[in-house]
Design an enzyme around this catalytic site. Sequence first.
Site, PDB file in Angstrom:
ATOM      1  N   HIS A 179       0.856  -1.189   0.000  1.00 53.71           N
ATOM      2  CA  HIS A 179       0.000   0.000   0.000  1.00 53.71           C
ATOM      3  C   HIS A 179       0.894   1.243   0.000  1.00 53.71           C
ATOM      4  O   HIS A 179       1.374   1.682   1.043  1.00 53.71           O
ATOM      5  CB  HIS A 179      -0.915  -0.015   1.221  1.00 53.71           C
ATOM      6  CG  HIS A 179      -2.084   0.923   1.131  1.00 53.71           C
ATOM      7  ND1 HIS A 179      -2.105   2.016   0.285  1.00 53.71           N
ATOM      8  CD2 HIS A 179      -3.277   0.927   1.781  1.00 53.71           C
ATOM      9  CE1 HIS A 179      -3.264   2.652   0.428  1.00 53.71           C
ATOM     10  NE2 HIS A 179      -3.992   2.003   1.327  1.00 53.71           N
ATOM     11  N   HIS A 182      -2.671   6.928  -0.943  1.00 51.57           N
ATOM     12  CA  HIS A 182      -3.668   7.549  -0.054  1.00 51.57           C
ATOM     13  C   HIS A 182      -3.150   8.193   1.214  1.00 51.57           C
ATOM     14  O   HIS A 182      -3.860   8.236   2.225  1.00 51.57           O
ATOM     15  CB  HIS A 182      -4.747   6.512   0.316  1.00 51.57           C
ATOM     16  CG  HIS A 182      -5.508   6.010  -0.875  1.00 51.57           C
ATOM     17  ND1 HIS A 182      -6.223   4.856  -0.877  1.00 51.57           N
ATOM     18  CD2 HIS A 182      -5.634   6.521  -2.116  1.00 51.57           C
ATOM     19  CE1 HIS A 182      -6.773   4.672  -2.064  1.00 51.57           C
ATOM     20  NE2 HIS A 182      -6.423   5.675  -2.845  1.00 51.57           N
ATOM     21  N   TYR A 184      -0.815   7.316   3.357  1.00 49.22           N
ATOM     22  CA  TYR A 184      -0.323   6.500   4.464  1.00 49.22           C
ATOM     23  C   TYR A 184       1.211   6.529   4.507  1.00 49.22           C
ATOM     24  O   TYR A 184       1.841   7.293   3.782  1.00 49.22           O
ATOM     25  CB  TYR A 184      -0.919   5.082   4.377  1.00 49.22           C
ATOM     26  CG  TYR A 184      -2.429   5.143   4.529  1.00 49.22           C
ATOM     27  CD1 TYR A 184      -2.999   5.635   5.699  1.00 49.22           C
ATOM     28  CD2 TYR A 184      -3.277   4.777   3.493  1.00 49.22           C
ATOM     29  CE1 TYR A 184      -4.382   5.739   5.841  1.00 49.22           C
ATOM     30  CE2 TYR A 184      -4.663   4.885   3.625  1.00 49.22           C
ATOM     31  CZ  TYR A 184      -5.205   5.360   4.808  1.00 49.22           C
ATOM     32  OH  TYR A 184      -6.559   5.477   4.950  1.00 49.22           O
TER      33      TYR A 184
HETATM   34  C1  LIG Z   1     -15.141   1.673   2.389  1.00 51.03           C
HETATM   35  C2  LIG Z   1     -13.856   1.944   1.655  1.00 51.03           C
HETATM   36  C3  LIG Z   1     -12.687   1.408   2.146  1.00 51.03           C
HETATM   37  C4  LIG Z   1     -11.493   1.584   1.450  1.00 51.03           C
HETATM   38  N1  LIG Z   1     -10.357   0.976   1.914  1.00 51.03           N
HETATM   39  C5  LIG Z   1      -9.219   1.005   1.175  1.00 51.03           C
HETATM   40  C6  LIG Z   1      -8.088   0.241   1.548  1.00 51.03           C
HETATM   41  O1  LIG Z   1      -8.094  -0.500   2.525  1.00 51.03           O
HETATM   42  N2  LIG Z   1      -6.982   0.328   0.776  1.00 51.03           N
HETATM   43  C7  LIG Z   1      -6.936   1.127  -0.349  1.00 51.03           C
HETATM   44  O2  LIG Z   1      -5.896   1.179  -1.024  1.00 51.03           O
HETATM   45  N3  LIG Z   1      -8.012   1.837  -0.736  1.00 51.03           N
HETATM   46  C8  LIG Z   1      -9.148   1.775  -0.032  1.00 51.03           C
HETATM   47  N4  LIG Z   1     -10.263   2.438  -0.464  1.00 51.03           N
HETATM   48  C9  LIG Z   1     -10.249   3.063  -1.794  1.00 51.03           C
HETATM   49  C10 LIG Z   1     -10.802   2.063  -2.824  1.00 51.03           C
HETATM   50  O3  LIG Z   1      -9.947   0.950  -2.988  1.00 51.03           O
HETATM   51  C11 LIG Z   1     -11.018   2.727  -4.211  1.00 51.03           C
HETATM   52  O4  LIG Z   1      -9.774   3.164  -4.711  1.00 51.03           O
HETATM   53  C12 LIG Z   1     -11.979   3.907  -4.091  1.00 51.03           C
HETATM   54  O5  LIG Z   1     -13.177   3.496  -3.460  1.00 51.03           O
HETATM   55  C13 LIG Z   1     -12.328   4.469  -5.478  1.00 51.03           C
HETATM   56  O6  LIG Z   1     -12.849   3.469  -6.300  1.00 51.03           O
HETATM   57  P1  LIG Z   1     -14.436   3.307  -6.556  1.00 51.03           P
HETATM   58  O7  LIG Z   1     -14.877   4.583  -7.207  1.00 51.03           O
HETATM   59  O8  LIG Z   1     -14.525   2.126  -7.500  1.00 51.03           O
HETATM   60  O9  LIG Z   1     -15.106   3.083  -5.250  1.00 51.03           O
HETATM   61  C14 LIG Z   1     -11.461   2.328   0.248  1.00 51.03           C
HETATM   62  C15 LIG Z   1     -12.648   2.908  -0.213  1.00 51.03           C
HETATM   63  C16 LIG Z   1     -13.845   2.715   0.461  1.00 51.03           C
HETATM   64  C17 LIG Z   1     -15.103   3.297  -0.091  1.00 51.03           C
END
Ligand SMILES: Cc1cc2nc3c(=O)[nH]c(=O)nc-3n(C[C@H](O)[C@H](O)[C@H](O)COP(=O)(O)O)c2cc1C
Length: 376
Positions: A179, A182, A184
């Site tokens: 990871h 975002h 981190y």
């Molecule tokens: C509930 C939730 C939890 C997420 N947890 C993570 C995570 O653990 N690791 C990560 O890299 N991104 C995480 N994300 C980001 C998602 O992987 C994804 O990049 C983001 O939701 C945008 O894609 P989407 O438009 O298809 O939802 C999270 C997003 C949501 C909504």
Amino acid sequence: MVQQAAKEVIPLLTPYKMGQFELSHRVVLAPLTRCRSYGNVPQPHAAVYYSQRATRGGLLIAEATGVSATAQGYPETPGIWTQEQVEAWKPIVDAVRRKGAIFVCQIWHVGRVSTNELQPNGDAPISSTDKQISPDAESGTAYSKPRRLRTDEVSGIVDDFRRAARNAIQAGFDAVEIHGAHGYLLEQFMKDSCNDRTDQYGGSLENRCRLAVEVVDAVVREVGARRVGIRLSPFVDFVDCVDSDPVALGHYMVQQLNRHSGLLYCHMVEPRMATVDGRRQIPHGLLPFRKAFHGTFIAAGGYDREDGNKVVAEGYADLVAYGRLFLANPDLPRRFELDVALNKYDRSTFYTQDPIVGYTDYPFFEEEDGKNEESV
Ligand SMILES: Cc1cc2nc3c(=O)[nH]c(=O)nc-3n(C[C@H](O)[C@H](O)[C@H](O)COP(=O)(O)O)c2cc1C
């Protein structure tokens, strides 16, 4: 699927060879933190949740999973640094693998995106810096003031990722995703808004990326490049983590990844993580990185069926990761195949710690002929 494909080719539902894995389609489960791993130990309900989303030849990326006791920034997130956690992951991985899916563990350290309460002994969260994240007025979240890692402590972080990767493979995962996105810990070092160091881990782009590169190198040495992917988000500005030159940052990282022949994939998040419901244009800012990277490229962030098909058909991405749509539609590849309506996601239960609500209870599409078995 066979009959359907004869009528219309759906790019997202075409096969793809990713390293040694024969994927039957390109609809990837994005990593999604769900906060239902009590005491940082994954629970049996995760086996139900992930296997609901598993298809033969589908790729699932598990939620962000802590590499050490200091890695947590949210309540009840899973870890993979103790033997108890490894053992708890095993039946979950088994359930997914029994359905023929490929399962990747996202390994994670939050750095300063944390609070003293979530840290061992109430200590300060660790980071590249001692600068605190400004409080998030919208969510009411306040992060604690971090402690800047000493230079001689940084190798310990590399080692935590290396050990977590080994543990993930021991638990049965096919691969790990580092990871690096975002805001981190790895990004706190990479991006110049939050790296104010003066040692070999701060200053120049090369120095700021040094920790992420050392982690990639160590994890590749430990489990082999064919079992290592990475997630990066050079354009995203989450939790005060911004870079003044995201294009240079993305390029530098891609060059470093290209040193590892056969690296499993590079997974990148689009310039703005979608925050609004409904239609919007995806900026497609990842094209330079897609072109520069030698291996499998996964794009994520705001995609729907139409956008996903478009980018696969154009060669912009090999695979598309879906977050919220896959969270709410356990049979998302099948729904894309049939081009039917999708369940709406319920944001209020994204991170609630109740295992039942908004987790394993999103309905499958009911097919009229009663055959609700996945064929993709
Ligand atoms: C509930 C939730 C939890 C997420 N947890 C993570 C995570 O653990 N690791 C990560 O890299 N991104 C995480 N994300 C980001 C998602 O992987 C994804 O990049 C983001 O939701 C945008 O894609 P989407 O438009 O298809 O939802 C999270 C997003 C949501 C909504």
